[in-house]
Design a protein around this motif. Structure first.
Motif, short mmCIF file in Angstrom:
data_model
loop_
_atom_site.label_atom_id
_atom_site.label_comp_id
_atom_site.label_asym_id
_atom_site.label_seq_id
_atom_site.Cartn_x
_atom_site.Cartn_y
_atom_site.Cartn_z
N GLY A 125 0.81 -1.21 0.00
CA GLY A 125 0.00 0.00 0.00
C GLY A 125 0.85 1.26 0.00
N LEU A 126 0.19 2.37 -0.09
CA LEU A 126 0.83 3.68 -0.06
C LEU A 126 0.34 4.44 1.16
CD1 LEU A 126 0.19 4.76 -3.76
CD2 LEU A 126 2.34 3.91 -2.82
N ASN A 127 1.21 5.22 1.74
CA ASN A 127 0.85 6.15 2.81
C ASN A 127 0.30 5.47 4.05
OD1 ASN A 127 1.40 8.21 0.86
ND2 ASN A 127 -0.65 7.91 0.08
N LYS A 128 0.86 4.34 4.41
CA LYS A 128 0.40 3.62 5.60
C LYS A 128 0.47 4.56 6.81
CE LYS A 128 0.31 -0.96 7.32
NZ LYS A 128 0.65 -2.31 7.01
N GLY A 129 -0.57 4.57 7.60
CA GLY A 129 -0.62 5.45 8.77
C GLY A 129 -1.16 6.83 8.49
N ARG A 130 -1.57 7.08 7.26
CA ARG A 130 -2.13 8.39 6.90
C ARG A 130 -3.64 8.27 6.73
NH1 ARG A 130 1.84 11.73 4.37
NH2 ARG A 130 0.42 13.44 4.78
N PRO A 131 -4.39 9.28 7.07
CA PRO A 131 -3.92 10.52 7.66
C PRO A 131 -3.39 10.28 9.07
CG PRO A 131 -6.32 10.50 7.56
CD PRO A 131 -5.84 9.28 6.88
N ASN A 132 -2.44 11.12 9.46
CA ASN A 132 -1.81 10.99 10.77
C ASN A 132 -2.10 12.26 11.59
OD1 ASN A 132 -0.04 12.95 9.79
ND2 ASN A 132 1.52 11.46 9.22
N GLU A 133 -1.50 12.33 12.76
CA GLU A 133 -1.77 13.46 13.65
C GLU A 133 -1.42 14.80 13.00
OE1 GLU A 133 -3.80 14.93 16.49
OE2 GLU A 133 -3.58 12.76 16.34
N GLU A 134 -0.35 14.83 12.24
CA GLU A 134 0.00 16.07 11.53
C GLU A 134 -1.10 16.45 10.54
OE1 GLU A 134 3.51 17.98 8.70
OE2 GLU A 134 3.77 15.95 9.48
N ASP A 135 -1.64 15.46 9.83
CA ASP A 135 -2.74 15.73 8.90
C ASP A 135 -3.97 16.26 9.64
OD1 ASP A 135 -1.33 14.79 6.57
OD2 ASP A 135 -1.77 12.74 7.22
N PHE A 136 -4.28 15.67 10.79
CA PHE A 136 -5.44 16.13 11.58
C PHE A 136 -5.22 17.55 12.08
CE2 PHE A 136 -5.71 11.41 12.60
CZ PHE A 136 -6.58 11.15 11.56
N ASN A 137 -4.01 17.85 12.52
CA ASN A 137 -3.71 19.22 12.95
C ASN A 137 -3.83 20.20 11.80
OD1 ASN A 137 -3.24 18.63 15.65
ND2 ASN A 137 -1.06 18.22 15.32
N ASN A 138 -3.35 19.81 10.63
CA ASN A 138 -3.47 20.67 9.44
C ASN A 138 -4.94 20.87 9.06
OD1 ASN A 138 -0.72 21.10 9.24
ND2 ASN A 138 -0.41 19.40 7.82
N ALA A 139 -5.74 19.83 9.20
CA ALA A 139 -7.18 19.94 8.89
C ALA A 139 -7.85 20.90 9.87
CB ALA A 139 -7.83 18.57 8.95
N ARG A 140 -7.50 20.80 11.15
CA ARG A 140 -8.06 21.72 12.15
C ARG A 140 -7.64 23.16 11.86
NH1 ARG A 140 -7.64 17.04 15.50
NH2 ARG A 140 -5.41 17.33 15.90
N LYS A 141 -6.36 23.36 11.52
CA LYS A 141 -5.87 24.71 11.20
C LYS A 141 -6.60 25.28 9.97
CE LYS A 141 -1.25 24.08 13.09
NZ LYS A 141 0.15 23.83 12.78
N PHE A 142 -6.77 24.44 8.96
CA PHE A 142 -7.52 24.88 7.77
C PHE A 142 -8.91 25.33 8.19
CE2 PHE A 142 -10.81 23.65 4.73
CZ PHE A 142 -10.55 24.57 3.74
N ALA A 143 -9.60 24.48 8.96
CA ALA A 143 -10.97 24.81 9.38
C ALA A 143 -11.00 26.10 10.18
CB ALA A 143 -11.55 23.65 10.19
N GLU A 144 -10.05 26.26 11.08
CA GLU A 144 -10.00 27.50 11.88
C GLU A 144 -9.75 28.71 10.99
OE1 GLU A 144 -7.11 26.49 14.84
OE2 GLU A 144 -8.54 25.20 15.91
N SER A 145 -8.99 28.54 9.92
CA SER A 145 -8.72 29.66 9.00
C SER A 145 -9.99 30.12 8.29
CB SER A 145 -7.65 29.29 7.99
OG SER A 145 -8.17 28.46 6.96
N LEU A 146 -10.95 29.23 8.17
CA LEU A 146 -12.21 29.59 7.51
C LEU A 146 -13.01 30.60 8.33
CD1 LEU A 146 -13.36 26.07 6.26
CD2 LEU A 146 -12.31 27.89 4.91
N LYS A 147 -12.83 30.56 9.64
CA LYS A 147 -13.57 31.48 10.52
C LYS A 147 -13.29 32.93 10.16
CE LYS A 147 -13.65 28.29 14.43
NZ LYS A 147 -13.16 28.05 15.80
N GLY A 148 -12.08 33.22 9.70
CA GLY A 148 -11.73 34.58 9.29
C GLY A 148 -12.34 34.99 7.96
N LYS A 149 -12.90 34.02 7.22
CA LYS A 149 -13.49 34.31 5.91
C LYS A 149 -15.01 34.37 5.96
CE LYS A 149 -9.73 31.91 3.54
NZ LYS A 149 -9.38 30.86 2.60
N ILE A 150 -15.56 34.08 7.12
CA ILE A 150 -17.02 34.00 7.24
C ILE A 150 -17.59 35.37 7.53
CG2 ILE A 150 -18.91 32.96 8.54
CD1 ILE A 150 -17.06 30.60 9.13
#
Length: 150
Positions: A125-150
């Motif tokens: 397989g490819l990318n075993k262990g993904r998404p990982n904690e870094e990906d989840f943190n990046n997803a949360r940061k992305f989501a939080e960045s949306l608050k400034g665009k609302i």
């Protein structure tokens, strides 16, 4: 702003995990696509749409759902995906824009992928262990960045 996240997650729950991280950050209601109908769009101001990527497009059920949406006014959207190659594909952005959504952004990350292009199962397989904690943190940061665009 009332926020919903609608996701389609099939094989390993990769997209669902990313959707949950974003929903936490946005205090959003989260829905599996199989549990919603088109009327849900009327109830929310900001809607996130997410799916794994299959042959360079979102899952066919999410594509059908979006294609069948009525045109909207004063609705904002974002989209996200997980994929074996981690690349961003713009099908959702283009389609949601034609439906009248204001697109606030997109997020994508690698997800564990154990199938080849020809449909043969790969033992490694490819990318075993993904998404990982870094990906989840990046997803949360992305989501939080949306608050400034609302």
């Amino acid at each position: 702003m009332k926020t919903a996240i609608i996701y389609m997650s099939v094989h390993r729950g990769n997209t669902k995990k990313i959707a949950e991280a974003m929903a936490n950050a946005l205090e959003a209601d989260i829905f599996d696509l199989k549990d919603v109908n088109h009327d849900i769009i009327k109830e929310y101001d900001l809607i996130g749409f997410g799916s794994g990527i299959y042959y360079w497009k979102p899952h066919k059920k999410l594509r059908k759902f979006v294609e069948e949406l009525d045109n909207v006014e004063n609705k904002k959207a974002f989209h996200f995906s997980t994929s074996g190659d981690g690349r961003y594909y713009d099908w959702l952005e283009k389609k949601l824009s034609t439906k009248g959504f204001e697109i606030l952004g997109e997020f994508h990350c690698k997800g564990y992928y154990a199938y080849s292009i020809k449909g043969i199962i790969s033992r490694k397989g490819l990318n075993k262990g993904r998404p990982n904690e870094e990906d989840f943190n990046n997803a949360r940061k992305f989501a939080e960045s949306l608050k400034g665009k609302i």
